[in-house]
Design a protein around this motif. Structure first.
Motif, PDB file in Angstrom:
ATOM      1  N   LYS A   1      59.268 -29.161  61.626  1.00 27.26           N
ATOM      2  CA  LYS A   1      60.164 -28.898  60.372  1.00 27.26           C
ATOM      3  C   LYS A   1      59.747 -29.638  59.002  1.00 27.26           C
ATOM      4  O   LYS A   1      59.816 -29.091  57.754  1.00 27.26           O
ATOM      5  CB  LYS A   1      61.459 -29.376  60.799  1.00 27.26           C
ATOM      6  CG  LYS A   1      62.248 -28.604  61.711  1.00 27.26           C
ATOM      7  CD  LYS A   1      63.673 -28.921  61.977  1.00 27.26           C
ATOM      8  CE  LYS A   1      64.412 -28.031  63.016  1.00 27.26           C
ATOM      9  NZ  LYS A   1      65.770 -28.718  63.327  1.00 27.26           N
ATOM     10  N   SER A   2      59.120 -30.868  59.235  1.00 22.77           N
ATOM     11  CA  SER A   2      59.078 -31.464  57.863  1.00 22.77           C
ATOM     12  C   SER A   2      58.125 -30.883  57.043  1.00 22.77           C
ATOM     13  O   SER A   2      58.131 -31.099  55.691  1.00 22.77           O
ATOM     14  CB  SER A   2      58.440 -33.042  58.286  1.00 22.77           C
ATOM     15  OG  SER A   2      57.168 -32.885  59.055  1.00 22.77           O
ATOM     16  N   ILE A   3      57.033 -30.013  57.563  1.00 26.03           N
ATOM     17  CA  ILE A   3      55.905 -29.478  56.543  1.00 26.03           C
ATOM     18  C   ILE A   3      56.699 -28.238  56.003  1.00 26.03           C
ATOM     19  O   ILE A   3      55.987 -28.263  54.677  1.00 26.03           O
ATOM     20  CB  ILE A   3      54.891 -28.938  57.493  1.00 26.03           C
ATOM     21  CG1 ILE A   3      53.681 -28.671  56.491  1.00 26.03           C
ATOM     22  CG2 ILE A   3      55.076 -27.701  58.227  1.00 26.03           C
ATOM     23  CD1 ILE A   3      52.388 -28.098  57.119  1.00 26.03           C
ATOM     24  N   ILE A   4      57.731 -27.989  56.108  1.00 29.04           N
ATOM     25  CA  ILE A   4      58.321 -26.779  55.517  1.00 29.04           C
ATOM     26  C   ILE A   4      58.884 -27.230  54.074  1.00 29.04           C
ATOM     27  O   ILE A   4      58.811 -26.707  53.104  1.00 29.04           O
ATOM     28  CB  ILE A   4      59.672 -26.349  56.131  1.00 29.04           C
ATOM     29  CG1 ILE A   4      59.288 -25.680  57.520  1.00 29.04           C
ATOM     30  CG2 ILE A   4      60.510 -25.163  55.390  1.00 29.04           C
ATOM     31  CD1 ILE A   4      60.275 -25.500  58.664  1.00 29.04           C
ATOM     32  N   ALA A   5      59.033 -28.771  54.136  1.00 26.75           N
ATOM     33  CA  ALA A   5      59.811 -29.285  52.705  1.00 26.75           C
ATOM     34  C   ALA A   5      58.588 -29.397  51.745  1.00 26.75           C
ATOM     35  O   ALA A   5      59.015 -29.475  50.605  1.00 26.75           O
ATOM     36  CB  ALA A   5      60.234 -30.497  53.114  1.00 26.75           C
ATOM     37  N   LEU A   6      57.294 -29.012  52.069  1.00 26.99           N
ATOM     38  CA  LEU A   6      56.334 -29.139  51.309  1.00 26.99           C
ATOM     39  C   LEU A   6      56.122 -27.757  50.475  1.00 26.99           C
ATOM     40  O   LEU A   6      55.663 -27.908  49.151  1.00 26.99           O
ATOM     41  CB  LEU A   6      54.811 -29.294  51.874  1.00 26.99           C
ATOM     42  CG  LEU A   6      53.603 -29.644  51.096  1.00 26.99           C
ATOM     43  CD1 LEU A   6      53.749 -30.904  50.305  1.00 26.99           C
ATOM     44  CD2 LEU A   6      52.600 -29.714  51.804  1.00 26.99           C
ATOM     45  N   GLY A   7      56.713 -26.856  50.740  1.00 31.77           N
ATOM     46  CA  GLY A   7      56.858 -25.425  50.216  1.00 31.77           C
ATOM     47  C   GLY A   7      57.501 -25.573  48.757  1.00 31.77           C
ATOM     48  O   GLY A   7      56.726 -25.152  47.644  1.00 31.77           O
TER      49      GLY A   7
END
Length: 258
Positions: A13-19
């Protein structure tokens, strides 16, 4: 066509915030630098199956000419928009057969993963002997790394707060334990962590100066490594001439790549 599950894989889930961060001026600057390097690195890597794990906002395989290109993503909605064969899954359990992939690209996956070691182990498992992996990461020994550290104290985060920067020496140690030999690498993005286009342009001179005078302090790095198998000597092309199949979580099977 299989119907994907609606829930997201919690470990990714956390990598989605990089978008959203990639849409900012500093995020676009980093993405442009990495895209140019990835295009150069992947253009002459041959085989049959290439895999990009995560970060669908970046077309890491656009310069590569392998006939089957897979994009895997822990967040289903983003993957559905990709012009590739796409699979939704947990990055720590790749849905591909052992020794079936010629090239794997990990753009900023490890620092956002709950189990970075396991992700690398899975990459090593699916790679063919002499297969290659390319990893993009944030450098903790940089101005951006310092900004990320101070942001945790002040609460004003530069990047998503779950990002754990991994130093290049540490990453090399992990790869060495998996019999992956680093053969190429680049540092880049030397400007301070600015928030506007105006300041990015003012500090543009630092890109050339940093590359010459303090090359190991770039904000991001790209590492290319080759999977070595002891006692094995390859003669001629080693890639499989059949497309791999995803074992689970298939979102789409559009094979009209490039």
């Amino acid at each position: 066509m299989a119907h994907p599950a609606k829930d997201k894989f919690p470990a990714e889930k956390s990598i989605i915030a990089l978008g959203p961060w990639l849409q900012t001026p500093i995020g676009s600057y980093m993405q442009a630098w990495e895209q140019a390097r990835l295009d150069t690195l992947t253009a002459d890597i041959f085989g049959f199956n290439a895999l990009q794990i995560g970060m669908p906002e970046m077309h890491a395989l656009q310069a590569n000419r392998m006939p089957y290109q897979w994009l895997t993503n822990g967040e289903v909605g983003a993957a559905e928009n990709a012009n590739k064969i796409v699979v939704a899954h947990d990055f720590s359990e790749l849905p591909f057969a052992t020794q079936s992939v010629d090239l794997v690209i990990l753009p900023h996956v490890l620092e956002f993963s709950a189990e970075p070691h396991q992700v690398l182990r899975e990459v090593e498992r699916v790679l063919i002997p002499e297969g290659q992996v390319i990893i993009c990461g944030f450098n903790p020994a940089s101005l951006w790394g310092l900004r990320q550290s101070t942001g945790r104290l002040s609460g004003a985060h530069f990047l998503p707060q779950n990002a754990e920067f991994i130093s290049l020496p540490r990453l090399k140690d992990w790869l060495k334990l998996l019999n992956m030999e680093v053969n190429r690498g680049h540092f880049g993005c030397y400007v301070p962590p600015c928030s506007t286009e105006k300041w990015l342009h003012r500090f543009a001179f630092m890109e050339k100066a940093g590359n010459r005078w303090w090359p190991y302090f770039g904000a991001t790095y790209i590492v290319q490594a080759i999977k070595r198998v002891k006692g094995m000597h390859l003669i001629g092309p080693a890639f499989n001439k059949q497309a791999i199949k995803a074992h689970k979580g298939v979102v789409a099977t559009n094979k009209s790549t490039k």
